[in-house]
Design an enzyme around this catalytic site. Structure first.
Site, PDB file in Angstrom:
ATOM      1  CB  CYS A 188      39.318  56.360  33.349  1.00 13.82           C
ATOM      2  SG  CYS A 188      38.904  54.930  32.965  1.00 13.82           S
ATOM      3  CG  HIS A 211      39.085  56.618  37.840  1.00 10.82           C
ATOM      4  ND1 HIS A 211      38.096  57.270  37.599  1.00 10.82           N
ATOM      5  CD2 HIS A 211      38.954  55.477  36.864  1.00 10.82           C
ATOM      6  CE1 HIS A 211      37.430  56.927  36.350  1.00 10.82           C
ATOM      7  NE2 HIS A 211      37.942  55.929  36.151  1.00 10.82           N
ATOM      8  CD  GLU A 249      38.550  59.888  39.859  1.00 11.37           C
ATOM      9  OE1 GLU A 249      37.637  59.238  39.354  1.00 11.37           O
ATOM     10  OE2 GLU A 249      39.805  60.029  39.350  1.00 11.37           O
TER      11      GLU A 249
END
Length: 244
Positions: A115, A217, A219
């Site tokens: 990001c 994202h 994660e």
């Protein structure tokens, strides 16, 4: 020995109940930590430093660098005037992460940007940004879909040459979308590795160093299932190759 991955810290403010009001805190999230751990690495968080010469020592013994999401970047860093749609930035963070990326590149330490991390990497190497998706296309897709960061919102598509093409058994994957800024001009030495259906750039990679980044994202999605684990395994494998 497992790969040691440095996560750049994110500045935060003390909660209202804290006795330390006005003091800057620094943190990372369990999602970034979890991505590295699930892929077999050891996460270490790097506090943001004003003494940029100390960055070199922070990178001693490190196998990989993760630049996470966060605030907008000062538009002056890519020779632009701030638009009203640009969110507040943190010059100390911009300077620190810029120094981290430059020093890691000198040492050929693999870098993974997520990001803001992708935007920061692009700017460090000479690229530019759209300060808000509406400045690129007022009628385009709203990329700031914040309802549930663990769930996909749109698909991203990989060109044949993309590093992502080798990680997933398809030419596209569904991703979340938690950003309002976009890469505009890709930095010299980098290529586009993924785009959204509206043409927005969703991933970039360096052609001569182990530096790559995604706009979504992975994660956060990893908190729901292991669909994004291939990206983390790829990052850790690049870190292991570099150390060898």
């Amino acid at each position: 020995m497992r790969e040691r991955i440095l996560i750049a810290g994110t500045p935060t403010k003390a909660p209202a109940t804290s006795a330390f009001q006005g003091w800057e805190h620094q943190e990372t999230t369990e999602a970034y930590i979890g991505g590295i751990v699930k892929a077999g690495g050891v996460p270490l968080m790097a506090p943001i430093l004003s003494d940029l010469t100390a960055v070199k020592e922070q990178l001693d013994g490190i196998d990989g660098l993760l630049i996470p999401g966060g605030a907008d970047i000062n538009p002056l860093r890519y020779h632009a005037i701030a638009d009203p749609l640009c969110h507040p930035w943190n010059d100390k963070l911009d300077a620190y992460e810029t120094a981290l990326v430059k020093e890691a590149t000198v040492r050929h330490i693999p870098i993974f940007g997520i990001c803001r991390g992708m935007q920061l990497i692009n700017v460090v190497f000479g690229g530019t940004l759209w300060q808000d998706w509406r400045l690129r296309d007022p009628q385009g897709m709203d990329h700031a879909h914040l309802d549930d960061p663990t769930q996909p919102f749109h698909r991203v598509y990989f060109p044949e040459s993309s590093f992502l093409r080798g990680l997933f058994p398809t030419d596209s994957v569904a991703t979340n979308s938690l950003h309002h800024q976009l890469v505009k001009d890709v930095a010299p030495g980098f290529v586009v590795s993924a785009t959204a259906s509206d043409g927005a750039i969703e991933a970039i990679e360096c052609v001569h160093e182990a530096i790559f980044a995604v706009q979504w994202h992975p994660e956060a999605m990893l908190m729901a299932d292991n669909g994004m684990l291939p990206i983390w395994h790829y990052f850790l494998s690049e870190c292991g190759t570099n150390r060898a």
